[in-house]
Design an enzyme around this catalytic site. Structure first.
Site, PDB file in Angstrom:
ATOM      1  N   HIS A   1      -1.838   4.516   2.260  1.00  0.00           N
ATOM      2  CA  HIS A   1      -2.735   3.374   2.414  1.00  0.00           C
ATOM      3  C   HIS A   1      -3.606   3.142   1.176  1.00  0.00           C
ATOM      4  O   HIS A   1      -3.955   1.993   0.863  1.00  0.00           O
ATOM      5  CB  HIS A   1      -3.634   3.580   3.635  1.00  0.00           C
TER       6      HIS A   1
ATOM      7  N   HIS B   1       0.695  -3.670  -1.158  1.00  0.00           N
ATOM      8  CA  HIS B   1       1.820  -4.542  -0.821  1.00  0.00           C
ATOM      9  C   HIS B   1       1.767  -5.802  -1.684  1.00  0.00           C
ATOM     10  O   HIS B   1       0.734  -6.162  -2.245  1.00  0.00           O
ATOM     11  CB  HIS B   1       1.785  -4.941   0.659  1.00  0.00           C
TER      12      HIS B   1
END
Length: 455
Positions: A89, A142
């Site tokens: 993350h 992302h």
């Protein structure tokens, strides 16, 4: 409702996606892209995730019956995908490492090829938004890929300019840009065998880097295996340099520009359009944003708040800061290259040296009563690139200070009030000479320090 609406003033389409209003605010402590969320596999490396709220769809609904004489609508055909860079993350492009970024590049290329199989798709556009300053609410590493059923206007303008240049001059406009930047040299931030990263002459963002392939290539799918490796390395170093500019995660918009697909009306676009990646980082200072306000947005009258040739020095220093933590050999090569870039080619061989910073641990009253101290080296240091001259002239530059030092071996002991940092250098040289060391030739040097000035 999802559709395209024609803008007759700009002669392009506006995408309309009312479904995107339904995007929820994610609860704290939960991420849809982290393993264990139930939305992605429990174990993945890089992967494609279909956008939950796409504005373009493989099977779009029919547009609403709201068009008129000069207005028209079209189905919002295409696809919106999310490219997950890593299951971690808190990762980002510069922390993943070049070998992992290569997997992202390969995934981009694979999806570009697959999405182009839909003949309705005219342009495949990988991109990334990073940071709250550009509206990011999902902080998992992302990017995205949009497959448009038309060529978006900015890309169309670039294509038209490249096509017109090719027809007039018989060569590639962006190849010519590369050649001009190589000739001038001072706007280049980083390069390897296959790619250049530079602040182009005309950029409207203070740190608006372009990454451009050296060989003429139309798009991601045209790159060789070696070129994909080099692109990954260039992406790593660009983002790592950004993060060192203000010692904080650097927000940016990253856009992959390549030749269109399924567009015979544009001719052989791969022959005149050149693959490159454009960065739009909005920061002009650590806590100041360069906004695209009325003039920029309303008139497309771009304005930069800083001279490119000044901004690039900040980026090149940040590049060295990043390399100092990652790769000593590459750091040495880049520091040597920077000496040539700043002072021009020289006749002597460039040598690179480094000295660590240190801290002294002492007790109360030890410093003036003759007691012992305990010095320890730190992981910060001063780097020096140096080469001899054929005369007695001394020229020095320093990434931490703007003034260039010019002197001579014969006048080492003379203080320079204009370039105060050089007096430390003069003092060291004078002490060496007093201790019997012969200094009979001039030299050129470049200093770079990861120790804060005054530390």
């Amino acid at each position: 409702m999802s559709e395209l609406r024609w803008n007759p003033l700009l002669k392009t389409w506006t995408m309309v996606g009312a479904n995107r209003q339904k995007r929820p605010h994610l609860p704290k402590g939960w991420c849809a892209f982290c393993p264990g969320s139930g939305r992605v596999p429990d174990d993945y490396d890089v992967m494609i995730y279909d956008n939950d709220f796409p504005i373009l769809m493989p099977k779009p609904p029919q547009p609403d019956d709201v068009a008129g004489d000069i207005y028209r609508t079209a189905p919002a055909a295409g696809k919106c995908e999310v490219v997950l860079y890593s299951p971690k993350h808190d990762a980002h492009l510069s922390s993943l490492g070049a070998s992992h970024i290569r997997k992202v590049v390969d995934l981009w290329a694979t999806r570009c090829e697959a999405l182009a199989e839909d003949e309705r798709v005219k342009y495949v556009f990988p991109f990334e938004n990073r940071g709250e300053e550009v509206g990011v609410t999902m902080h998992h590493p992302h990017g995205q890929i949009y497959a448009y059923s038309y060529v978006p206007l900015k890309l169309k303008l670039e294509l038209d300019a490249c096509r017109e240049h090719h027809e007039a001059h018989g060569d590639c406009l962006i190849c010519r840009m590369n050649a001009e930047e190589r000739r001038f040299d001072r706007r280049i931030v980083f390069e390897n065998a296959s790619f250049l990263a530079y602040l182009p002459f005309f950029t409207d963002y203070p740190y608006g880097v372009f990454i451009v392939s050296k060989r003429h290539a139309g798009g991601l799918t045209d790159l060789t295996a070696a070129e994909r490796d080099d692109l990954a390395a260039c992406l790593e170093m660009t983002v790592a340099s950004f993060d060192k500019v203000f010692d904080r995660p650097f927000p940016y918009m990253m856009a992959v520009h390549q030749a269109p697909v399924n567009s015979p009306e544009l001719g052989d676009a791969g022959s005149y359009f050149h693959f490159h990646i454009e960065f739009y980082p909005p920061l002009r200072a650590a806590d100041k944003i360069k906004y695209y306000a009325s003039s920029e947005m309303g008139a497309w009258a771009a304005a930069n708040v800083a001279a490119v040739e000044d901004s690039v020095m900040t980026l090149r220093r940040a590049k060295l800061d990043a390399l100092a933590e990652r790769d000593e050999a590459r750091y040495a090569r880049e520091l040597a290259a920077e000496l040539g870039r700043q002072l021009g080619p020289g006749s002597g061989k460039t040598e690179v040296f480094a000295a660590p910073a240190r801290v002294n641990l002492i007790g109360e009253h030890i410093d003036y009563s003759g007691g012992l101290v305990f010095p320890a080296a730190l992981d910060r240091f001063i780097g020096l690139a140096i080469r001899l001259r054929d005369d007695d002239k001394i020229i020095g530059c320093n990434f931490n200070f703007p003034e260039i030092f010019e002197g001579s071996v014969a006048k080492i002991q003379e203080r320079d009030e204009r370039c105060s940092w050089s007096n430390y250098l003069r003092g060291v040289l004078e002490v060496l000479r007093q201790r019997g060391h012969r200094i009979d030739r001039g030299f050129e040097l470049l200093l770079h320090s990861t120790v804060p000035a005054g530390g």
